[in-house]
Enzyme design. Structure first.
Site, short mmCIF file in Angstrom:
data_model
loop_
_atom_site.label_atom_id
_atom_site.label_comp_id
_atom_site.label_asym_id
_atom_site.label_seq_id
_atom_site.Cartn_x
_atom_site.Cartn_y
_atom_site.Cartn_z
N VAL A 130 0.76 -1.31 -0.09
CA VAL A 130 0.10 -0.18 0.00
C VAL A 130 0.74 1.33 -0.03
O VAL A 130 0.59 2.13 -0.85
CB VAL A 130 -0.90 0.07 1.04
N ASP A 163 13.33 2.16 12.49
CA ASP A 163 13.08 0.76 12.88
C ASP A 163 11.94 0.63 14.01
O ASP A 163 12.23 1.09 15.04
CB ASP A 163 14.33 0.04 13.20
N CYS A 195 1.57 3.53 7.43
CA CYS A 195 0.97 2.43 6.75
C CYS A 195 1.91 1.14 7.26
O CYS A 195 1.15 -0.01 6.79
CB CYS A 195 1.35 2.53 5.20
N ALA A 196 3.14 1.34 8.03
CA ALA A 196 3.81 0.00 8.19
C ALA A 196 3.14 -0.55 9.44
O ALA A 196 2.41 -0.09 10.22
CB ALA A 196 5.22 0.42 8.84
N ALA A 197 3.04 -1.94 9.13
CA ALA A 197 2.76 -2.78 10.33
C ALA A 197 3.33 -4.20 10.07
O ALA A 197 3.54 -4.59 9.27
CB ALA A 197 1.09 -2.90 10.38
N ARG A 198 2.93 -4.97 11.23
CA ARG A 198 3.51 -6.47 11.11
C ARG A 198 2.11 -7.00 10.63
O ARG A 198 1.17 -7.11 11.34
CB ARG A 198 3.70 -6.96 12.73
N ALA A 199 2.41 -7.82 9.13
CA ALA A 199 1.12 -8.09 8.79
C ALA A 199 0.58 -9.30 9.23
O ALA A 199 1.36 -10.01 9.97
CB ALA A 199 1.49 -8.32 7.06
N TYR A 237 -3.97 -10.32 15.69
CA TYR A 237 -3.40 -9.01 14.74
C TYR A 237 -4.57 -8.30 14.95
O TYR A 237 -4.22 -6.91 15.03
CB TYR A 237 -3.51 -9.66 13.33
N LYS A 271 -4.21 -4.14 16.21
CA LYS A 271 -4.82 -2.93 15.69
C LYS A 271 -5.96 -2.37 16.41
O LYS A 271 -5.92 -0.91 16.35
CB LYS A 271 -5.65 -3.47 14.24
#
Length: 317
Positions: free
Chosen positions: A18, A51, A71-75, A143, A147
């Site tokens: 994304v 980081d 936008c960054a996240a642990r998917a 997850y 969120k």
């Protein structure tokens, strides 16, 4: 460099699915960018090494940023192998997000846009009862928990600091370069095997990458987007057989789907240890974007049929 809005935008995750698309589109529209991450931004921008898994302080680096898009996240991982996955998700998706938001507020960032997930609300919906922007947080996996907790923490930061927070909850995002289950389904559609899925009448909301990026950019500049939570989708929900048929047609083939009782499919999936996969194929997960359209005057432009062809073209090139 300036834009009509004059806003400088900060982004995390600009090397991801994304984030990279968002960075390219913002750059093409002339927005000055500050990209934060472990790798360089794919477009011309100021770059800040970050980081999210370590202690960090980027307050000074954000002094020129007007709007920040996280936008960054642990998917989400289907087959998680960590002994304590919740701790990993909370560290990456909750603690790091809130630390970043605190620093953004201290730096004078006016609006913080958080890419959350429909999973903050749950895993499925009943017929005729889609998730709304004001549905209660009820995550069912680690997850989703990470969120949901980030959303609550961000709203507390907004109330305390005055920085606006905008939350966007996408369902499954697809587009050129998509991976995981959606890519597997595209491959399955290309093989065009006779599959026993025609009897399914579930409904799932999806969002094309271009539609999600367009909404994010709308939220950057729209005066009414602050301190709001938005659901997003293509506004055209599909059943599993409808999706697979559309994928098959995008490959230039005629779908070959046969009827089979959904209960039998679910039982068979359980026998082979694929219950989680079956839940996604057989169940419904819908979102209502009425509030998004009304508040922002926004509507999705990209059509699934066109985007599926782009996905296939991208793989074949």
């Amino acid at each position: 460099m300036s834009t009509v809005s004059g806003k400088t935008v900060g982004i995390t995750g600009a090397s991801g699915f994304v984030g990279a698309s968002l960075a390219h589109e913002l750059s093409s529209q002339g927005f000055p960018l500050v990209c934060l991450g472990r790798s360089q931004c794919p477009v011309d921008s100021s770059f800040v090494s970050l980081d999210l898994g370590a202690d960090f302080d980027v307050t000074e680096d954000l002094s020129s940023v007007d709007v920040f898009v996280h936008c960054a996240a642990r998917a989400h991982v289907m087959d998680e192998t960590l002994a304590s996955p919740l701790d990993a998700y909370l560290k990456a998706n909750t603690s790091a997000t809130l630390r970043l938001a605190e620093q953004a507020a201290a730096a004078g960032v006016s609006r913080f846009i958080y890419l959350s997930s429909v999973k903050a609300l749950g895993e499925s919906t009943a017929p005729g009862e889609p998730f709304r922007y004001d549905s209660p947080l009820a995550p069912l996996d680690d997850y989703g928990v990470s969120k949901a907790r980030a959303e609550k923490g961000l709203q507390a930061i907004a109330a305390r600091t005055g920085m606006e927070v905008t939350i966007i909850r996408p369902p499954l995002v697809y587009g050129p370069g998509v991976k995981a289950n959606f890519a597997s389904m595209l491959g399955l559609a290309n093989r065009n095997l006779p599959l026993p899925l025609a009897s399914l009448s579930n409904k799932r909301s999806l969002v094309a990458l271009d539609n999600l990026v367009d909404l994010i950019i709308t939220c950057i500049s729209h005066p009414d987007a602050g301190n709001q939570t938005f659901m997003v989708s293509d506004d055209h929900d599909v059943s599993t057989p409808e999706l697979l048929a559309a994928m098959t047609r995008a490959h230039g083939k005629s779908p070959r789907l046969a009827p089979c009782p959904p209960g039998l499919l679910s039982f068979g999936a359980s026998l082979v240890g694929k219950r989680a996969v079956a839940d996604r194929l057989l169940g419904s997960l819908q979102v209502d974007i009425t509030h998004t359209k009304e508040v922002l005057g926004w509507a999705p432009k990209a059509r699934m049929e066109d985007v599926l062809k782009q996905c296939i073209k991208g793989v074949s090139e």
